[in-house]
Design an enzyme around this catalytic site. Structure first.
Site, mmCIF file in Angstrom:
data_model
loop_
_atom_site.group_PDB
_atom_site.id
_atom_site.type_symbol
_atom_site.label_atom_id
_atom_site.label_comp_id
_atom_site.label_asym_id
_atom_site.label_seq_id
_atom_site.Cartn_x
_atom_site.Cartn_y
_atom_site.Cartn_z
ATOM 1 N N LYS A 61 14.104 -8.179 0.418
ATOM 2 C CA LYS A 61 14.398 -8.718 -1.073
ATOM 3 C C LYS A 61 15.929 -7.979 -1.592
ATOM 4 C CE LYS A 61 10.776 -11.258 -2.169
ATOM 5 N NZ LYS A 61 10.904 -12.599 -2.753
ATOM 6 N N TYR B 194 9.969 -5.406 3.414
ATOM 7 C CA TYR B 194 9.892 -6.272 2.264
ATOM 8 C C TYR B 194 11.184 -5.912 1.293
ATOM 9 C CZ TYR B 194 8.188 -8.607 -2.081
ATOM 10 O OH TYR B 194 8.284 -9.486 -3.332
ATOM 11 N N SER C 209 14.181 -12.360 -6.115
ATOM 12 C CA SER C 209 13.979 -11.130 -5.419
ATOM 13 C C SER C 209 12.478 -10.526 -6.055
ATOM 14 C CB SER C 209 15.284 -10.390 -5.631
ATOM 15 O OG SER C 209 15.266 -9.204 -4.951
ATOM 16 N N SER D 247 1.892 -22.400 -6.080
ATOM 17 C CA SER D 247 0.979 -21.291 -6.775
ATOM 18 C C SER D 247 2.150 -19.992 -7.180
ATOM 19 C CB SER D 247 0.079 -20.834 -5.884
ATOM 20 O OG SER D 247 0.731 -20.010 -4.633
#
Length: 338
Positions: free
Chosen positions: A199, A195, A181, A48
């Protein structure tokens, strides 16, 4: 500083910002090379979102695709979608958790079926936006596992095999690695403490990996997309703090197809950074630092526009601070009324 004042000051140099974006990302955009016809592309997180859009794009260019994701049912649907994009492409699915053991075997199995992997696109990842004190260590570790360690493991397995096949004196690219990223990895914002850290780690991983593999004819591209209209984005909006939503939406919302086209084009051209939008251009210019120099016009923009963009970025940061303080005041007022 209120929003009206912020936009007034920022608009003092709209011509420079727009023209620099137009010149460096439109007029001087790299072309697509090499040819993907008949080559094998593996996409993690391919069921997806950006991963699926990338799979469709490379299939359209004639590549055979291996889709890797955890959910078997979604993978079957994705396989049919990609197959419909280019019916001559072979589309293999591999239900697999990138954080689990057996990565080497999964990669070897995919290569046995579709041949050597020429391009790896790591799109597996997710975020759980929340205020720092509300995050559980379980959530933090899961974000680091999927976004960083999972990407690291799959990339290591693929690169090992790419380097074994590489021909040092060949002028043709021997392989391409893409790490996804986020603009949140270049600019840590409210609600993205864990998060952003995961990243950001991918960007430094990409820089170091580029230095290691360039002599083997391999290139590394790191994608730093803004908010992208995907199922994952819809899911994270459920728990996203208001401050996070207001700050992140300043860069706009882009479709997965737009992000994927830019990613594939720039990766094929050997460009280190790939992004979309004016804010993405500003961020990659500002955050280039000691990153690889792979594209002359990117380097030119970094040398001559960093100072100007740093000045303009100060007004963005002032606006972000204004948003955070305003929402904090609202919460305090609500508590007083209770």
């Amino acid at each position: 500083m209120d929003c009206c004042c912020f936009w007034y000051v920022l608009s003092a140099s709209p011509v420079l910002v727009f023209l620099s974006y137009l010149i460096f990302n439109k007029l001087f955009a790299p072309g697509q090379s090499p040819n993907l016809l008949g080559k094998h592309v593996m996409v993690t997180g391919g069921s997806s979102g950006i991963g699926l859009a990338v799979a469709q794009e490379v299939a359209r260019l004639g590549a055979h695709v291996t889709l890797v994701a955890r959910n078997q049912e979604k993978l079957v649907e994705a396989q049919q979608t990609v197959q419909a994009t280019a019916n001559k492409a072979k589309v293999l699915i591999r239900p697999f958790d990138v954080c689990s053991d057996g990565v080497e075997g999964m990669v070897a199995d995919a290569e046995t079926a579709l041949g050597p992997i020429f391009m790896l696109v790591n799109c597996a990842g997710f975020s759980t936006p929340a205020r720092f004190e509300d995050l559980s260590m379980q959530e933090v570790k899961r974000m680091m596992d999927v976004n960083f360690f999972g990407t690291f493991a799959v990339t290591q397995a693929v690169v090992r095999r790419m380097k074994q096949r590489s021909v040092s004196d060949s002028r043709e690219r021997q392989g391409i690695v893409v790490l996804t990223s986020s603009q949140g990895g270049m600019l840590g914002i409210y609600g993205f403490t864990a998060y952003a850290a995961a990243k950001a780690a991918l960007i430094k991983f990409a820089e170091a990996l580029h230095m290691e593999v360039q002599t083997s004819g391999l290139s590394v591209t790191v994608s730093v997309p803004p908010d992208t209209d995907t199922p994952g984005f819809e899911k994270e909006n459920v728990s996203k703090p208001t401050e996070t939503r207001l700050v992140s939406e300043t860069a706009g919302l882009f479709s997965a197809e737009v992000v994927a086209k830019s990613l594939v084009r720039d990766a094929l051209a050997g460009r280190f950074y790939t992004t979309v939008g004016i804010e993405g251009f500003m961020l990659t210019t500002l955050c280039a630092g000691m990153g690889p120099i792979t594209y002359f016009w990117d380097f030119f923009a970094q040398v001559f526009l960093t100072g100007v963009f740093r000045f303009i970025s100060s007004f963005f940061l002032l606006n972000f601070d204004h948003i955070v303080r305003k929402e904090y005041a609202k919460r305090m007022n609500d508590k007083k009324r209770e």
